[in-house]
Design an enzyme around this catalytic site. Structure first.
Site, PDB file in Angstrom:
ATOM      1  N   ASP A  28       0.876  -1.171   0.000  1.00  0.00           N
ATOM      2  CA  ASP A  28       0.000   0.000   0.000  1.00  0.00           C
ATOM      3  C   ASP A  28       0.914   1.222   0.000  1.00  0.00           C
ATOM      4  OD1 ASP A  28      -2.360   1.590   0.301  1.00  0.00           O
ATOM      5  OD2 ASP A  28      -1.921   1.801   2.429  1.00  0.00           O
ATOM      6  N   SER A  29       0.308   2.404  -0.068  1.00  0.00           N
ATOM      7  CA  SER A  29       1.119   3.616   0.046  1.00  0.00           C
ATOM      8  C   SER A  29       1.599   3.812   1.484  1.00  0.00           C
ATOM      9  CB  SER A  29       0.286   4.828  -0.386  1.00  0.00           C
ATOM     10  OG  SER A  29      -0.839   4.962   0.450  1.00  0.00           O
ATOM     11  N   TYR A  60      -1.156   8.274  -2.636  1.00  0.00           N
ATOM     12  CA  TYR A  60      -1.284   7.840  -4.025  1.00  0.00           C
ATOM     13  C   TYR A  60      -2.514   8.461  -4.707  1.00  0.00           C
ATOM     14  CZ  TYR A  60       2.145   3.959  -4.180  1.00  0.00           C
ATOM     15  OH  TYR A  60       3.275   3.197  -4.226  1.00  0.00           O
ATOM     16  N   GLU A 168      -2.883   8.993   8.158  1.00  0.00           N
ATOM     17  CA  GLU A 168      -1.435   8.818   8.293  1.00  0.00           C
ATOM     18  C   GLU A 168      -0.881   9.670   9.447  1.00  0.00           C
ATOM     19  OE1 GLU A 168       0.850   6.807   6.818  1.00  0.00           O
ATOM     20  OE2 GLU A 168      -0.573   5.790   5.504  1.00  0.00           O
ATOM     21  N   CYS A 200     -10.978   2.633  -0.126  1.00  0.00           N
ATOM     22  CA  CYS A 200      -9.550   2.891   0.136  1.00  0.00           C
ATOM     23  C   CYS A 200      -9.211   2.080   1.376  1.00  0.00           C
ATOM     24  CB  CYS A 200      -9.321   4.377   0.379  1.00  0.00           C
ATOM     25  SG  CYS A 200      -7.660   4.766   1.002  1.00  0.00           S
ATOM     26  N   HIS A 202      -7.203   2.553   3.647  1.00  0.00           N
ATOM     27  CA  HIS A 202      -7.026   3.341   4.875  1.00  0.00           C
ATOM     28  C   HIS A 202      -8.354   3.507   5.638  1.00  0.00           C
ATOM     29  CE1 HIS A 202      -3.155   4.643   3.146  1.00  0.00           C
ATOM     30  NE2 HIS A 202      -2.857   5.220   4.301  1.00  0.00           N
TER      31      HIS A 202
HETATM   32  N1  LIG Z   1      -4.733   3.013   0.705  1.00  0.00           N
HETATM   33  C1  LIG Z   1      -4.642   3.270  -0.681  1.00  0.00           C
HETATM   34  C2  LIG Z   1      -3.880   4.515  -1.084  1.00  0.00           C
HETATM   35  C3  LIG Z   1      -4.317   5.793  -0.471  1.00  0.00           C
HETATM   36  C4  LIG Z   1      -3.421   6.967  -0.834  1.00  0.00           C
HETATM   37  O1  LIG Z   1      -2.205   6.885  -0.631  1.00  0.00           O
HETATM   38  O2  LIG Z   1      -3.973   7.965  -1.290  1.00  0.00           O
HETATM   39  C5  LIG Z   1      -5.918   3.010  -1.401  1.00  0.00           C
HETATM   40  O3  LIG Z   1      -6.586   2.062  -1.047  1.00  0.00           O
HETATM   41  O4  LIG Z   1      -6.282   3.671  -2.336  1.00  0.00           O
END
Ligand SMILES: N[C@H](CCC(=O)O)C(=O)O
Length: 288
Positions: A28-29, A60, A168, A200, A202
């Site tokens: 992941d990011s 990302y 984050e 997402c 997160h």
């Molecule tokens: N957690 C990632 C990336 C989120 C990000 O870095 O913007 C996703 O599911 O899209």
């Protein structure tokens, strides 16, 4: 403490053993992929895992498709070097923008989160809201996947640029986060959605905040649960399920290991040992 040397020898361990014992790679990011990792621990406790967080380049969700594709290729190259037997893109943005392309370029089986999430959503409701990064929302990946499975449901997507930075920075319980969430959810609640997809990885970390803002009858879909179900099926299909005790999870990031370790403790319940990976090293080693 944040050394890479503790993992020396792992490569030999994996390569000298049967393929079932090789780890699953997930990336992941940042900390979002930990929601997928938690599901792997729950559903596939015998699997060894290599986790990569591209923390130097997050978020990302505001990147272009070309950037996401390049980052994804670099990460997959590194994960293949770690001799993983399968990869889970624990990132919706990569799954939306890069999965189809890289599947044709890499021999390792790669699973994305969007199709499992879409399948779960259509089983749960008919008025489906998706919250996602701006890049994922703009790609319409969820909308297309959901409507392909069932053209009779309705889908609304909202890009939520502020969520990943807030998560984050560990600002989940900051009143500002609830205020931002209320704004993102408003257009979806106006449509009287019955299902809300965490588009997402997160966002499941925000569940307490989101749950308090949506009516109790709205079902929340966490694609992490479903991608790991798909992973288990794929492992069985390929005869790759590990039945031996797993090795400790290996964590690597492109940014600051200490920072990831500190955020990780929050979600993992222990302080992870984290190593740093520099992709220029990989590029150089490939040229040699
Ligand atoms: N957690 C990632 C990336 C989120 C990000 O870095 O913007 C996703 O599911 O899209």
């Amino acid at each position: 403490m944040y050394s890479s040397s503790i993992f020396e020898g792992n490569l030999d361990d994996f390569s000298n053993q049967e393929p079932q014992r090789a780890p699953i790679g997930i990336f992941d990011s940042g900390v979002g992929g930990l929601t997928v990792l938690r599901q792997l621990y729950r559903q596939l406790p015998n699997e060894s895992i290599v986790y990569f967080g591209d923390t130097a380049r997050l978020p990302y969700g505001i990147r272009s498709q070309a950037e996401i594709l390049q980052f994804t290729r670099e990460i997959l190259t590194w994960l293949q070097q770690q001799q993983v037997k399968m990869v889970i893109m624990a990132c919706n943005t990569s799954s939306a923008l890069a999965l189809e392309t890289v599947r044709q370029e890499f021999s390792v089986p790669i699973l994305g989160v969007i199709l499992p999430g879409a399948r779960a959503a259509v089983q749960m409701g008919k008025r489906i809201g998706v919250i996602a990064t701006p890049a994922t929302a703009k790609s319409n990946a969820y909308k297309h996947a959901i409507l392909e499975i069932n053209p009779n449901v309705q889908v609304w997507q909202v890009g939520c640029p502020e969520f990943v930075p807030l998560i984050e920075q560990n600002r989940i319980h900051d009143p500002y986060t609830a205020e931002v969430a209320r704004g993102y959810l408003e257009p979806l609640l106006e449509q009287e959605i019955d299902t809300l997809v965490h588009g997402c990885t997160h966002y499941p970390l925000l569940t307490p905040v989101l749950r308090s803002l949506v009516p109790s009858q709205v079902q929340l879909v966490d694609p992490a649960v479903h991608v790991v179900v798909a992973c288990a099926q794929e492992l069985d299909l390929l005869g790759l399920r590990n039945t031996h005790p797993p090795l400790p999870t290996r964590f690597a990031v492109s940014g600051c290991p200490q920072q990831f370790s500190q955020s990780g403790v929050h979600w993992l319940g222990h302080t992870p040992l984290v190593e740093q990976v520099c992709f220029t090293d990989i590029a150089i080693s490939q040229l040699q």
